[in-house]
Each structure stands twice: as structure tokens, then as C-alpha cells.
Design a protein around this motif. Structure first.
Motif, PDB file in Angstrom:
ATOM      1  N   GLU A 165     -10.315 -43.918  53.895  1.00 64.38           N
ATOM      2  CA  GLU A 165     -10.725 -45.141  53.191  1.00 64.38           C
ATOM      3  C   GLU A 165     -12.235 -45.163  52.900  1.00 64.38           C
ATOM      4  O   GLU A 165     -12.681 -45.881  52.010  1.00 64.38           O
ATOM      5  N   CYS A 166     -12.999 -44.379  53.660  1.00 68.32           N
ATOM      6  CA  CYS A 166     -14.443 -44.296  53.416  1.00 68.32           C
ATOM      7  C   CYS A 166     -14.829 -43.017  52.690  1.00 68.32           C
ATOM      8  O   CYS A 166     -16.016 -42.775  52.436  1.00 68.32           O
ATOM      9  N   ASP A 167     -13.848 -42.170  52.396  1.00 62.22           N
ATOM     10  CA  ASP A 167     -14.110 -40.916  51.677  1.00 62.22           C
ATOM     11  C   ASP A 167     -12.874 -40.591  50.843  1.00 62.22           C
ATOM     12  O   ASP A 167     -11.990 -39.858  51.278  1.00 62.22           O
ATOM     13  N   LEU A 168     -12.829 -41.124  49.640  1.00 66.92           N
ATOM     14  CA  LEU A 168     -11.629 -40.989  48.808  1.00 66.92           C
ATOM     15  C   LEU A 168     -11.362 -39.548  48.392  1.00 66.92           C
ATOM     16  O   LEU A 168     -10.231 -39.210  48.041  1.00 66.92           O
ATOM     17  N   ASN A 169     -12.391 -38.699  48.433  1.00 65.97           N
ATOM     18  CA  ASN A 169     -12.180 -37.289  48.106  1.00 65.97           C
ATOM     19  C   ASN A 169     -11.423 -36.546  49.205  1.00 65.97           C
ATOM     20  O   ASN A 169     -10.991 -35.409  48.996  1.00 65.97           O
ATOM     21  N   ASP A 170     -11.295 -37.177  50.364  1.00 67.53           N
ATOM     22  CA  ASP A 170     -10.668 -36.522  51.519  1.00 67.53           C
ATOM     23  C   ASP A 170      -9.221 -36.968  51.710  1.00 67.53           C
ATOM     24  O   ASP A 170      -8.603 -36.645  52.717  1.00 67.53           O
ATOM     25  N   CYS A 171      -8.650 -37.713  50.750  1.00 71.91           N
ATOM     26  CA  CYS A 171      -7.288 -38.238  50.911  1.00 71.91           C
ATOM     27  C   CYS A 171      -6.246 -37.139  50.784  1.00 71.91           C
ATOM     28  O   CYS A 171      -6.343 -36.251  49.931  1.00 71.91           O
ATOM     29  N   SER A 172      -5.232 -37.221  51.622  1.00 71.06           N
ATOM     30  CA  SER A 172      -4.139 -36.248  51.622  1.00 71.06           C
ATOM     31  C   SER A 172      -3.157 -36.554  50.497  1.00 71.06           C
ATOM     32  O   SER A 172      -2.959 -37.717  50.124  1.00 71.06           O
ATOM     33  N   SER A 173      -2.521 -35.520  49.977  1.00 70.58           N
ATOM     34  CA  SER A 173      -1.518 -35.728  48.935  1.00 70.58           C
ATOM     35  C   SER A 173      -0.154 -36.065  49.522  1.00 70.58           C
ATOM     36  O   SER A 173       0.687 -36.663  48.856  1.00 70.58           O
ATOM     37  N   ILE A 174       0.090 -35.721  50.790  1.00 73.49           N
ATOM     38  CA  ILE A 174       1.356 -36.052  51.450  1.00 73.49           C
ATOM     39  C   ILE A 174       1.301 -37.462  52.027  1.00 73.49           C
ATOM     40  O   ILE A 174       2.206 -38.273  51.821  1.00 73.49           O
ATOM     41  N   ALA A 175       0.249 -37.746  52.790  1.00 73.85           N
ATOM     42  CA  ALA A 175       0.027 -39.068  53.382  1.00 73.85           C
ATOM     43  C   ALA A 175      -1.273 -39.611  52.796  1.00 73.85           C
ATOM     44  O   ALA A 175      -2.352 -39.358  53.342  1.00 73.85           O
ATOM     45  N   PRO A 176      -1.209 -40.326  51.682  1.00 74.59           N
ATOM     46  CA  PRO A 176      -2.412 -40.639  50.892  1.00 74.59           C
ATOM     47  C   PRO A 176      -3.529 -41.378  51.619  1.00 74.59           C
ATOM     48  O   PRO A 176      -4.675 -41.302  51.193  1.00 74.59           O
ATOM     49  N   LEU A 177      -3.234 -42.099  52.700  1.00 71.22           N
ATOM     50  CA  LEU A 177      -4.299 -42.789  53.424  1.00 71.22           C
ATOM     51  C   LEU A 177      -4.876 -41.951  54.558  1.00 71.22           C
ATOM     52  O   LEU A 177      -5.873 -42.344  55.177  1.00 71.22           O
ATOM     53  N   TYR A 178      -4.255 -40.822  54.858  1.00 70.96           N
ATOM     54  CA  TYR A 178      -4.725 -39.960  55.931  1.00 70.96           C
ATOM     55  C   TYR A 178      -5.841 -39.044  55.431  1.00 70.96           C
ATOM     56  O   TYR A 178      -5.853 -38.623  54.276  1.00 70.96           O
ATOM     57  N   SER A 179      -6.743 -38.713  56.339  1.00 75.03           N
ATOM     58  CA  SER A 179      -7.787 -37.750  56.031  1.00 75.03           C
ATOM     59  C   SER A 179      -7.225 -36.335  56.093  1.00 75.03           C
ATOM     60  O   SER A 179      -6.462 -35.991  57.012  1.00 75.03           O
ATOM     61  N   ARG A 180      -7.592 -35.515  55.139  1.00 78.69           N
ATOM     62  CA  ARG A 180      -7.139 -34.121  55.142  1.00 78.69           C
ATOM     63  C   ARG A 180      -7.674 -33.383  56.369  1.00 78.69           C
ATOM     64  O   ARG A 180      -7.001 -32.516  56.934  1.00 78.69           O
TER      65      ARG A 180
END
Length: 385
Positions: free
Chosen positions: A175-190
Motif C-alpha cells: 500500500e506504500c509502494d504500488l510498484n511492489d504489488c503482487s499479481s497473484i495477491a494484489p495487496l501483498y508485497s512481492r
């Protein structure tokens, strides 16, 4: 530069749909036949998983021959699988078009339940591996751990699982780094997915190393052991239990490794991994693992199989007894006849369980104090050992 500032700024006003659109993950707006099939099958499997693992837990609780540390840990494994069944059912009830109406808190809970079940299973298997290593190196069948220590260990397993399940929602999300969002779990950090997948895969390798050492030790010891019948039987019992646990570990690794590798690829490559195209298949395989363990116990452990039969037969007979329950007038008539010293015949088909007690037929009911209950010992499979 401006876009980087925007994507690096914490903005908690975005909803779930925003993050799905951000990673190009589609949410259906209308229900399709495929959605109904997936939800129907998913809920059906979840119910079976819950009931099957509940049966394992009841069997371990009822049979005193299972009151040892290794079986307590296997019972806790069944509890983790039961929890996984509940987590999958919750996922099925909050998927498809329903995803659009989820709040972020509900979405995080949906993911946390699955994270907790996996972490509990991995930590429990690791505890079983250490327990088996401790006992088999000394060629004992059961550990000398006290019940208090086992319960403390189980409490630590669930505490660790809950902490790991809460990390994404409280500390480590995108939520504080939108470039780090996962494509499987969109709110999780990669980066969290990489950490979580690597941690579980390393746990798998540690368990495989422990069991490999145990296997080599047992094989060497079996070749050097004397030919005394009692010692051979003891060794065979140890080996049989080891085979059962190894099957549980093997199926767990087979079922969960594809999903963990998928998470790892998503964490490393993001959208380029195309993980969304096969994530559902990995989830189905992982769900099947929670159903496999009761089957393994039933096929590999004769005592467990007999205990299952006792429990199921008890439930069936109790249900049949309730259907054949006599009316109040019939009961009053028998009591009056019994007060005159008459022997009131009760056919064998009318033997009923009541609160765990089996009352035999063909008994005189001149006095209620004359009733002699036959208590069935689940721990002895019907024998009077």
C-alpha cells in the motif's frame, strides 16, 4: 519522477478493486457457470476436509493408545488441515464477483487464514521431524516429552502461524509502494512473497535432510541388529510409523511446492511470470493435501482404521436408535409391567447408545438401579486388555 513519488506515498484510501486493476488481474462482474462449478466443488471438498480431519482428531482423543507426543503432533496436523478446510471455504465464499465488495480488512483476513494454515502445517511437520529424530536415533518408539511440553510446543506452533498470517496486513504490504504489488495477491508485497516462499522451501529441505538421516540410520541399524524376535518387532513398528510420517511429509511437499514456486516466480518477475494463469490449479493441488492425510492414516495405521470404524459405527447406531426411540406411552407401559416384576423383552435391534453407554436388551426393569451399562473402551478396540 512524479509518478515515483505517487507510487511511493502511503495512500490507504484505495480499495481492493484499485489494486486488482493496478496489476491487471481481472474480477468478473457477473457470475459464470465456471464460477458456480468452482465454488460448488470447492465448498464440497472443504466440507469433506473438515469432517475427515475432525474424525482424526476425535480418534486420537478417544483412543488411549494414541496418547503419545507423536500422535498429539499428528492430531495438531489434522487441526491445521481442518483450519485449512475452513480457510478454503471462506475463500470460496469471497471469490469471483464477490471480490468487488470486499473491504481491504476482509481481503486480508481471507489471505491470512490460508497463510496461517500453511505455516501451522510446516511448523508442525518440522516439529514431527525433530521429534522423530530424537526418538529413532535412540531406537525408541515414543518420545519422553511430557504432555505439558507437547502442549507448549503446539501453542508455539499456532502463535508463529498467527504472527506470519498477520504480517502482510500489518507490516509488509504494497500500500506504500504500488510498484511492489503482487499479481497473484494484489495487496501483498512481492518481497514478502519471496521471503515467505523461500522460508517454506528451506523448511522443506531441512525436513528432507532430517528424514534422510533417519532413514540411513535405521537402515544401518537394521543390518547390524541381532535376530531377537522382540527387537525385530520393535524395529518394524518404528519403521512402519516412519513410513506413515514420510508419506505425510512427501504428499505435503508435492502438493505445496508448485504453489510456493509460483509465489516465488511472481515475487521475482511480477507480471512477466504470468502466474495468474495457473495459480488456481496450484491452489486446488494444495487443498487436496488437507484431504490426503486422513486417507494415509486410514491405509497405513491399522489401529487408527479400527478407531475410525468404532466412531462411525457408534454414530450410525445412535442415529438408528433415535429413529426407533419408543414413544412416552410405550415407555410408561413398560415401566408399569416392570413394576409387577415382569421381564420386558427388548430385541437386540433396540440396543441404543445413550451418552456413550450401551444398554443391553432383555433386562428386568423392576428397579432402575439394576441397570448395568456396558462401557465401550475406545482405546482397546473392543478388547479387554
Amino acid at each position: 519522477m512524479a509518478s515515483e513519488i505517487v507510487t511511493s506515498t502511503c495512500n490507504y484510501s484505495h480499495d481492493v478493486v484499485f489494486f486488482y486493476n493496478l496489476v491487471d488481474k481481472k474480477i468478473n462482474t457477473v457470475w459464470t457457470k465456471r464460477d458456480f462449478v468452482v465454488i460448488g466443488l470447492g465448498l464440497s471438498v472443504s466440507v469433506i476436509v473438515v469432517l475427515a480431519n475432525l474424525l482424526v482428531m476425535i480418534a486420537i482423543f478417544m483412543n488411549r493408545r494414541f496418547h503419545f507426543p507423536i500422535y498429539y503432533l499428528l492430531g495438531n496436523m489434522a487441526a491445521a488441515d481442518l483450519f485449512a478446510g475452513i480457510a478454503y471455504a471462506n475463500l470460496m465464499l469471497n471469490t469471483g464477483p464477490w471480490t468487488r465488495i470486499l473491504s481491504k480488512e476482509q481481503w486480508y483476513i481471507r489471505g491470512a487464514l490460508i497463510d496461517i494454515s500453511l505455516t501451522a502445517s510446516v511448523a508442525n511437520l518440522l516439529a514431527v521431524a525433530v521429534e522423530r529424530h530424537q526418538t529413532i536415533i535412540t531406537m525408541q518408539l515414543h518420545s519422553n516429552m511430557t504432555k505439558r511440553r507437547v502442549l507448549l510446543l503446539i501453542a508455539c506452533i499456532w502463535a508463529t502461524a498467527i504472527v506470519m498470517g498477520l504480517v502482510p496486513s500489518t507490516l509488509w504490504n504494497c500500500e506504500c509502494d504500488l510498484n511492489d504489488c503482487s499479481s497473484i495477491a494484489p495487496l501483498y508485497s512481492r518481497h514478502f512473497l519471496i521471503f515467505w516462499a523461500v522460508l517454506n522451501l528451506l523448511a522443506f529441505l531441512v525436513m528432507l535432510a532430517i528424514y534422510s538421516r533417519i532413514y540411513i540410520y535405521v537402515k544401518y541399524h537394521s543390518q547390524c541388529t541381532s535376530q531377537h524376535t522382540s527387537e525385530l518387532q520393535h524395529n518394524q513398528t518404528v519403521v512402519n510409523l516412519m513410513k506413515t510420517i514420510s508419506l505425510v511429509l512427501g504428499t505435503f511437499v508435492i502438493c505445496w511446492t508448485p504453489g510456493l514456486i509460483t509465489l516465488l516466480l511472481d515475487g521475482l518477475m511480477g507480471k512477466a511470470s504470468n502466474a495468474n494463469s495457473f495459480e488456481k490449479y496450484c491452489l486446488v493441488i494444495a487443498e487436496c493435501n488437507s484431504l490426503v492425510n486422513p486417507i494415509i492414516y486410514c491405509l497405513r495405521d491399522g489401529e487408527m482404521r479400527r478407531t475410525f470404524k468404532v466412531i462411525l459405527c457408534y454414530l450410525c447406531r445412535r442415529e438408528a436408535c433415535q429413529r426407533r426411540e419408543a414413544s412416552p406411552l410405550e415407555i410408561e407401559r413398560r415401566l408399569k409391567e416392570g413394576s409387577r416384576g415382569l421381564l420386558v423383552p427388548i430385541s437386540s435391534t433396540q440396543m441404543c447408545y445413550a451418552g456413550g453407554t450401551l444398554w443391553k436388551g432383555h433386562q428386568s426393569i423392576t428397579s432402575k438401579m439394576n441397570r448395568q451399562p456396558l462401557i465401550y473402551s475406545y482405546g482397546q478396540s473392543g478388547d479387554s486388555n
